[in-house]
Write an enzyme that holds these catalytic residues in place. Structure first.
Site, PDB file in Angstrom:
ATOM      1  N   GLY A 245     -36.299  -2.162   3.492  1.00 40.45           N
ATOM      2  CA  GLY A 245     -35.553  -1.291   4.389  1.00 40.45           C
ATOM      3  C   GLY A 245     -35.480   0.116   3.851  1.00 40.45           C
TER       4      GLY A 245
ATOM      5  N   CYS B 259     -20.348  -1.087  -2.726  1.00 39.47           N
ATOM      6  CA  CYS B 259     -20.504  -1.817  -3.992  1.00 39.47           C
ATOM      7  C   CYS B 259     -21.747  -1.426  -4.778  1.00 39.47           C
ATOM      8  CB  CYS B 259     -20.517  -3.317  -3.719  1.00 39.47           C
ATOM      9  SG  CYS B 259     -18.954  -3.971  -3.104  1.00 39.47           S
TER      10      CYS B 259
ATOM     11  N   LYS C 218     -22.237   2.295  -6.294  1.00 41.46           N
ATOM     12  CA  LYS C 218     -21.153   2.596  -7.241  1.00 41.46           C
ATOM     13  C   LYS C 218     -21.240   1.711  -8.481  1.00 41.46           C
ATOM     14  CE  LYS C 218     -17.032   1.127  -6.112  1.00 41.46           C
ATOM     15  NZ  LYS C 218     -16.640   0.182  -7.196  1.00 41.46           N
TER      16      LYS C 218
ATOM     17  N   ASP D 276       0.846  -1.186   0.000  1.00 44.91           N
ATOM     18  CA  ASP D 276       0.000   0.000   0.000  1.00 44.91           C
ATOM     19  C   ASP D 276       0.882   1.236   0.000  1.00 44.91           C
ATOM     20  OD1 ASP D 276      -3.234   0.297   0.646  1.00 44.91           O
ATOM     21  OD2 ASP D 276      -2.073   2.113   1.097  1.00 44.91           O
TER      22      ASP D 276
ATOM     23  N   GLY E  39     -26.945   0.684   0.562  1.00 45.75           N
ATOM     24  CA  GLY E  39     -25.774   1.543   0.542  1.00 45.75           C
ATOM     25  C   GLY E  39     -24.531   0.693   0.422  1.00 45.75           C
TER      26      GLY E  39
ATOM     27  N   PHE F  29     -16.557 -11.225  -4.568  1.00 46.40           N
ATOM     28  CA  PHE F  29     -17.971 -11.259  -4.207  1.00 46.40           C
ATOM     29  C   PHE F  29     -18.084 -11.342  -2.689  1.00 46.40           C
ATOM     30  CE2 PHE F  29     -17.634 -13.108  -8.451  1.00 46.40           C
ATOM     31  CZ  PHE F  29     -18.559 -12.355  -9.165  1.00 46.40           C
ATOM     32  N   LEU F  30     -17.430 -10.405  -2.020  1.00 43.56           N
ATOM     33  CA  LEU F  30     -17.348 -10.435  -0.555  1.00 43.56           C
ATOM     34  C   LEU F  30     -18.410  -9.542   0.057  1.00 43.56           C
ATOM     35  CD1 LEU F  30     -13.468 -10.085  -0.166  1.00 43.56           C
ATOM     36  CD2 LEU F  30     -14.825 -12.189  -0.399  1.00 43.56           C
ATOM     37  N   ARG F  31     -19.198 -10.106   0.968  1.00 37.23           N
ATOM     38  CA  ARG F  31     -20.152  -9.292   1.725  1.00 37.23           C
ATOM     39  C   ARG F  31     -19.464  -8.768   2.976  1.00 37.23           C
ATOM     40  NH1 ARG F  31     -24.218 -13.516   3.443  1.00 37.23           N
ATOM     41  NH2 ARG F  31     -22.271 -14.697   3.484  1.00 37.23           N
ATOM     42  N   GLU F  32     -19.523  -7.476   3.181  1.00 36.35           N
ATOM     43  CA  GLU F  32     -18.953  -6.931   4.404  1.00 36.35           C
ATOM     44  C   GLU F  32     -19.682  -7.534   5.594  1.00 36.35           C
ATOM     45  OE1 GLU F  32     -18.005  -2.752   4.609  1.00 36.35           O
ATOM     46  OE2 GLU F  32     -18.258  -2.578   2.444  1.00 36.35           O
TER      47      GLU F  32
END
EC number: 1.1.1.22
Length: 440
Positions: free
Chosen positions: A256, A263, A266, A30, A260, A152-155
């Site tokens: 709901g 992902c 955007k 980074d 937001g 395909f990651l869900r937070e």
């Protein structure tokens, strides 16, 4: 296998940690020295359940490390992942690919032998081809192979999603790239996880199409909820009734305040922009974006109606400000539209979130941040639940009633039943269901 992960943000850090858990030697790179410094000390800059323990385990095992020296990481790597940000450009929905293109140039400069360059960032169709051109032009002496490997990651469930995915998608441009990706994901092959090998362009589109379809399901059930309120139906019964149809499924049918996160909003804008630029406008996708934006603003009106449209001098307790539970992510959260709208109408805000308050405080002015949910509710005229954190699911309703000036709850996540709120004596406003008044 030696792997370099360019970008130690959410996707890069989770992916790097999980690849190291697979047994690969991973170096996360980074440009932010403070972030790398924190990671080297074991201080994880994002909240994701299980990530801290996974990072610590693999750092101690010598499989995971962090650096700001891109050249040192790329040099020995067989596979180099690009996991940098692709934010929306101002004034339009196109994805800003400047970080991706710069990463490709930096990788080319640091490469001395054959490399497989994998785009993990969410990028529009044609990015893989552009990366291939940049690599070839910047360092024609090196043999580069390019892969699109969308995440395909869900937070809140990212590690589980990486380790036990529904599928892995790999857009490849050569047999060598295919073999490298098979080796990287070898543990998943052994578990018979479906691995979809396709072209770069198809892989890039799969990511956007998947997110936009899920966002469409959310928007559909939100609009059905509005209709349910008008005709006296229960949206949860409707969602269950249609979700049991295997052609539809029950996931993402939870009404709901609008979606937001990093992902969906955007990616919808980026896909719509790509489609428009190629002369194939996606009217459904455009409508999903418009409806979702207007829905967030309408939720403030819903809260105001629960206080008889008189917010001047009133205090509203807000429970949950992140866009979803089990994350500290505030990006595109409905609270960023709802809270300021309530404030403009004259309301004072007392708020609590288990993980998101530090980040939210940078984005929301004039909010009193509280120690816990009950502290937020003390002396408030109403309480509104914006995020369905588990700790909000079993509030002591008798205590809540005593803390509030009046027994008014607006539940934008439908985490309580109508019967229990009626029995508790609340004026209860939820999504797509009948309103309960205290005198009912």
């Amino acid at each position: 296998m030696k792997v370099a992960m360019i970008g130690a943000g959410y996707v890069g850090l989770v992916s790097g940690a999980c690849f190291s858990e697979f047994g690969h030697e991973v170096i996360c790179v980074d440009v932010d020295p403070s972030k790398i410094g924190r990671l080297e000390k074991g201080d994880i800059p994002i909240f994701e359940p299980g990530l801290e323990q996974l990072v610590e385990k693999n750092v101690q095992a010598g499989r995971l490390s962090f650096t700001t020296d891109l050249a040192a990481a790329v040099g020995p790597a067989e596979a180099v992942f690009i996991a940098v940000g692709t934010p929306s450009r101002r004034g339009g929905g196109e994805a800003d690919l400047s970080y991706v293109h710069q990463a490709a140039r930096d990788i080319a400069a640091a490469s001395g032998g054959r490399k497989v360059v994998v785009t993990k960032s969410t990028v529009p169709v044609g990015t893989g081809a552009a990366v291939r051109r940049i690599l070839a032009e910047a360092n024609p002496a090196v043999e580069f192979h390019v892969v699109s490997n969308p995440e395909f990651l869900r937070e809140g469930a990212a590690i589980e999603d990486f380790m036990r995915p529904n599928r892995v998608v790999c857009g490849v441009d050569s047999e060598h790239a295919r073999q490298i990706m098979r080796e990287l994901y070898r543990p998943l092959f052994l578990n018979e996880t479906p691995i979809v090998f396709t072209t770069l362009e198809s892989s890039e589109l799969i990511k956007y199409a998947a997110n936009c379809f899920l966002a469409t399901k959310i928007t559909f059930i939100n609009e059905m909820a509005d209709l349910c309120e008008k005709v006296g139906a229960d949206v949860q019964a409707v969602a269950r009734g249609i979700g049991l149809d295997k052609r539809i499924g029950n996931l993402f049918l939870h009404p709901g305040p609008g979606f937001g996160g990093s992902c969906f909003p955007k990616d919808i804008r980026a896909l719509a922009a790509t489609a428009e630029n190629h002369g194939a406008p996606l009217r459904i996708v455009d409508a999903v974006n418009d409806v979702n934006e207007s829905r967030k603003k309408a939720m403030a009106d819903k809260i105001a109606r629960a206080l008889d449209d008189d917010l001047a001098g009133r205090t509203v307790a807000i429970l949950g400000v992140t866009f979803k539970p089990n994350t500290d992510d505030m990006r595109e959260s409905p609270s960023l539209a709802i809270v300021p709208a309530l404030q403009r109408a004259g309301a004072a805000i007392r708020a609590y979130d288990p993980e998101g308050m530090e980040e939210a405080a940078k984005l929301l002015d004039g909010v009193t941040w509280c120690e816990d949910a009950y502290d937020a509710m003390e002396g408030a005229d109403a309480v509104a639940i914006l995020t369905e954190w588990n700790i909000f699911r079993a509030l002591d309703l008798d205590r809540v009633k005593k803390l509030l000036k009046r027994p008014v709850m607006v539940d934008l996540r439908n985490i309580y039943t109508l019967d229990e709120m009626r029995a508790a004596g609340f004026r209860y406003v939820s999504i797509g269901r009948s309103e309960i008044r205290a005198e009912d």
